[in-house]
Write a protein that holds these residues in place. Structure first.
Motif, PDB file in Angstrom:
ATOM      1  N   THR A 279       0.843  -1.656  -0.369  1.00 38.79           N
ATOM      2  CA  THR A 279      -0.120  -0.156  -0.191  1.00 38.79           C
ATOM      3  C   THR A 279       0.624   1.334   0.488  1.00 38.79           C
ATOM      4  O   THR A 279       0.590   1.871  -1.118  1.00 38.79           O
ATOM      5  N   THR A 305      -7.149   4.891   0.109  1.00 41.40           N
ATOM      6  CA  THR A 305      -7.055   3.267   0.195  1.00 41.40           C
ATOM      7  C   THR A 305      -8.286   2.764   1.381  1.00 41.40           C
ATOM      8  O   THR A 305      -8.210   2.229   1.094  1.00 41.40           O
ATOM      9  N   TRP A 307     -11.033   2.879   0.349  1.00 38.25           N
ATOM     10  CA  TRP A 307     -12.244   1.912  -0.207  1.00 38.25           C
ATOM     11  C   TRP A 307     -11.915   0.822  -0.684  1.00 38.25           C
ATOM     12  O   TRP A 307     -12.338   0.085  -1.116  1.00 38.25           O
ATOM     13  N   THR A 308     -10.448   0.516  -0.433  1.00 38.85           N
ATOM     14  CA  THR A 308     -10.081  -0.567  -0.832  1.00 38.85           C
ATOM     15  C   THR A 308      -9.841  -1.664   0.080  1.00 38.85           C
ATOM     16  O   THR A 308     -10.602  -2.468   0.066  1.00 38.85           O
ATOM     17  N   SER A 311     -13.005  -2.682   1.637  1.00 35.11           N
ATOM     18  CA  SER A 311     -13.869  -3.616   0.664  1.00 35.11           C
ATOM     19  C   SER A 311     -13.999  -4.817   0.841  1.00 35.11           C
ATOM     20  O   SER A 311     -14.664  -5.994   1.289  1.00 35.11           O
ATOM     21  N   GLY A 531     -10.793   1.459  -7.581  1.00 38.42           N
ATOM     22  CA  GLY A 531      -9.476   0.618  -5.678  1.00 38.42           C
ATOM     23  C   GLY A 531     -10.896  -0.497  -4.851  1.00 38.42           C
ATOM     24  O   GLY A 531     -10.482  -1.453  -4.505  1.00 38.42           O
ATOM     25  N   ALA A 532     -11.617  -0.018  -4.306  1.00 38.45           N
ATOM     26  CA  ALA A 532     -13.212  -0.115  -4.148  1.00 38.45           C
ATOM     27  C   ALA A 532     -13.496  -2.157  -4.667  1.00 38.45           C
ATOM     28  O   ALA A 532     -13.514  -2.825  -4.022  1.00 38.45           O
ATOM     29  N   CYS A 534     -11.604  -4.013  -7.003  1.00 36.33           N
ATOM     30  CA  CYS A 534     -10.266  -4.835  -6.344  1.00 36.33           C
ATOM     31  C   CYS A 534      -9.883  -4.940  -4.915  1.00 36.33           C
ATOM     32  O   CYS A 534     -10.246  -6.463  -4.717  1.00 36.33           O
ATOM     33  N   GLY A 535     -11.041  -4.487  -4.260  1.00 34.30           N
ATOM     34  CA  GLY A 535     -10.302  -5.451  -2.753  1.00 34.30           C
ATOM     35  C   GLY A 535     -11.778  -5.841  -2.685  1.00 34.30           C
ATOM     36  O   GLY A 535     -12.006  -6.941  -1.932  1.00 34.30           O
ATOM     37  N   ILE A 567      -3.524  -1.577   5.087  1.00 35.06           N
ATOM     38  CA  ILE A 567      -4.638  -0.850   3.555  1.00 35.06           C
ATOM     39  C   ILE A 567      -5.509   0.291   4.730  1.00 35.06           C
ATOM     40  O   ILE A 567      -4.779   1.625   4.022  1.00 35.06           O
TER      41      ILE A 567
END
Length: 628
Positions: A279, A305, A307-308, A311, A531-532, A534-535, A567
């Motif tokens: 990260t 970060t 939001w990732t 998630s 990012g969300a 992907c998370g 993260i």
């Protein structure tokens, strides 16, 4: 988060929990009657005045410690075992100098632990996720007195919600509740008066002193201090032309974080290190170079970060919870029998020991309207939505209790967002209602699950469950009374949250979910949406791999909760967690006996010592005794 410490089979020397197998032609043995005749210790001192007072004092101290920890890490740590060790050491010292005539019994300590647990875990159940989230979203909180009443009533409702499921889960099915079992084993070891038990108490005290000294040396600005210990030391390399410390990749001079790391699994520890390096060493620098993140500060990086990380935490929590569908199905099956079932007191061997079934509806009839009224008055939640929260809280309590009993993990990451989603549909666009309705339902359910952990240790030790329920109510009052003023001291306004000092990751997640429900995913920047997504995919993939990967490969699959948390919190915190987890793992592999004797008490001492000194220093600064 419940305590991760579970006893090994060779450590357990408890009285038999289950009746021996009957002969082939004999009548089946009733487990409750067997317990009554062979385990129950009705004549031993249990809920005494000194046990209640000690539990309220120690529980209040543990609540302060947990508040500091949850603002730092997002986790509430189990406090019961630490409280029992402290009580054992304190009463032993008072007895040795002649201030006490009677020994502090095992069951007194168990009752004390019930009080202390209810107080110390006041930070759990979504309380210290919802209230900081509300502060971040609205910039204001209700007056302190009303907030104390809110915490106390919601938590007390959790006590009553545990009544109808206690006998089924603990007496009949005898679910393991590993932390409750570990507490019972610890109590028997302590009160066996062996040198090993005294050594644990000494280790906890010395570690607490060391943690307090380090915290004071680092944070205090006393004129007589020649110099202060630095808060952090940057790792010796640069990223994007800036020192690693600017990206939060530092060594944090915090024994609290090292101690917390020692209490999690090594897998969680190395997953957090991996997440921090990826990260803050790879992803954040790339986003800064593209102009997505405007500056190299923790707050700027975290605003993207988050939001990732959120998630990963939410998706993995929900999917793990879904895989426990058998427990959920059993819970709903049990719900059918909660209402209208009457015990035959003439045949019930525990009618005079267990809480009467009538206490459950009476508790909800008395406290339920108070909860609904507080929701309407403090948070402007429509009365009908408050009424919906009451049966929903019972459902959450049954589910959370069974999952906790079977896995030793209370599904906070799943139940919090689930209740937010429910109220997001019922009251769209209402941020306050979304957060605090979830706090009510999740708080009742999760407190119910936590309290059953204490009743498990009481079942194993032969304690009176009715007295333990009363003990929990004393603890609820103490915890609520301490939590609110301490929170106001540490967090005078919303600007303190989401910083390197107090990342408050669980509150960030709750606030993020509420914002998303109100404004929709489309309100996020495109990069944050990516990012969300992907998370979300990463959280799902890690849970599936953990479940279906070959056994040999599972140790190398990162922990979804550890990776998601790394993260959201500063990289320095994850590094400290890894250091603590690595030290504990080396000790367990190389010196198992030493690890058993030292890891829990020393880690608990570091956490308690630093957190309490941190709060004391904050008080001295707030009252002008010490410069800020």
């Amino acid at each position: 988060m419940t305590s991760p410490v579970s006893p090994s089979p060779q450590q357990l020397r408890l009285q038999p929990e289950s009746p021996p197998p009957p002969e082939r032609d004999s009548t089946p043995v009733d487990p409750e009657r067997y317990w009554l005749e062979n385990v129950y210790k009705g004549g031993v001192r249990q809920l005494t005045v000194r046990a209640v007072i000690a539990g309220m004092v120690i529980g209040a101290v543990m609540c302060l410690s947990n508040l500091y920890v949850v603002l730092k890490t997002g986790w509430s740590l189990g406090v019961t075992i630490t409280a029992c060790i402290l009580a054992f050491a304190t009463f032993g010292a008072l007895r040795s100098v002649g201030l006490l005539r009677q020994d502090f019994t095992t069951l007194e300590n168990n009752a004390m632990g019930s009080v202390a647990s209810a107080a110390g875990y006041m930070t759990g159940g979504g309380n210290m996720a919802a209230v900081p989230a509300l502060l971040m979203l609205t910039g204001a909180l209700p007056p302190s007195g009303w907030l104390v009443a809110w915490f106390a009533v919601v938590s007390a409702l959790g006590v009553f919600a545990a009544i109808p499921i206690k006998r089924q889960l603990i007496n009949i099915e005898q679910l393991p509740f590993p932390t409750g079992t570990a507490t019972a084993e610890t109590l028997q070891a302590l009160h066996g008066h062996d040198e090993r038990s005294r050594g644990k108490a000494r280790s906890l005290g010395l570690a607490g002193l060391v943690g307090a000294v380090i915290a004071f040396w680092r944070d205090a600005k006393a004129s007589w201090l020649v110099w202060n210990l630095p808060a952090k030391l940057s790792l010796p390399f640069t990223i994007g032309g800036k020192p690693a410390g600017a990206w939060t990749l530092s060594l944090d001079f915090s024994l609290l974080l090292v101690g917390a790391g020692a209490l999690v699994s090594f897998k969680t520890g190395w997953s957090m290190l991996l997440g921090a390096l990826l990260t803050y060493g790879v992803l954040a620098p790339e986003m800064v170079s593209r102009g997505v993140i405007p500056e190299v500060t923790y707050k700027a990086i975290n605003s993207w970060t988050l939001w990732t990380g959120a998630s990963v935490l939410v998706s993995s929590g929900l999917l793990s919870f879904a895989f426990q569908w058998r427990s959920v199905a059993k819970s709903f099956k049990a719900l059918a029998g909660l209402f209208g079932r009457k015990q035959d007191t003439e045949k019930d061997p525990l009618a005079d020991i267990e809480c009467p079934p009538a206490w459950f509806p009476l508790g909800f009839l008395v406290l339920g309207p108070v909860v609904v009224a507080l929701m309407a008055y403090l948070f402007q939640i429509p009365w009908w939505a408050g009424v919906v929260a009451l049966p929903l809280s019972v459902v959450m309590g049954v589910i959370a209790s069974r999952v906790t009993g079977e896995t030793d993990t209370t599904p906070t990451k799943a139940l919090g967002p689930v209740t937010q989603l429910i109220y997001g549909g019922l009251l769209p666009g209402n941020l306050t209602a979304n957060v605090m309705s979830a706090n009510a339902t999740g708080g009742v359910g999760l407190h119910s699950a936590d309290l059953l952990i204490d009743l498990k240790s009481g079942w194993l030790l032969g304690a009176n469950p009715r007295q333990q329920f009363v003990a929990q109510l004393f603890g609820v009052v103490a915890g609520a009374a301490v939590l609110v003023p301490a929170f106001n001291l540490l967090v005078p306004d919303a600007s303190v949250l989401g910083t390197e000092e107090f990342p408050a990751p669980s509150a960030l997640v709750w606030a993020g979910v509420s914002k998303m429900l109100m404004s929709g995913v489309q309100a996020l920047p495109v990069s944050a949406r990516i990012g969300a997504l992907c998370g979300l995919g990463l959280g799902v993939a890690l849970v599936l791999l953990e479940r279906w990967a070959p056994k040999k490969a599972k140790p190398f699959i990162p922990s979804a909760s550890g990776l998601g948390l790394s993260i959201v919190i500063p990289g320095a915190s994850s590094i400290s967690f890894f250091i603590g987890a690595a030290i504990a793992e080396v000790l367990r592999r190389k010196k198992a006996k030493l690890a058993d004797a030292m890891v829990l008490p020393v880690s608990s001492g570091f956490i308690a010592g630093e957190s309490l000194m941190g709060i004391a220093v904050a008080m001295l600064k707030a009252f002008g005794v010490m410069p800020k």
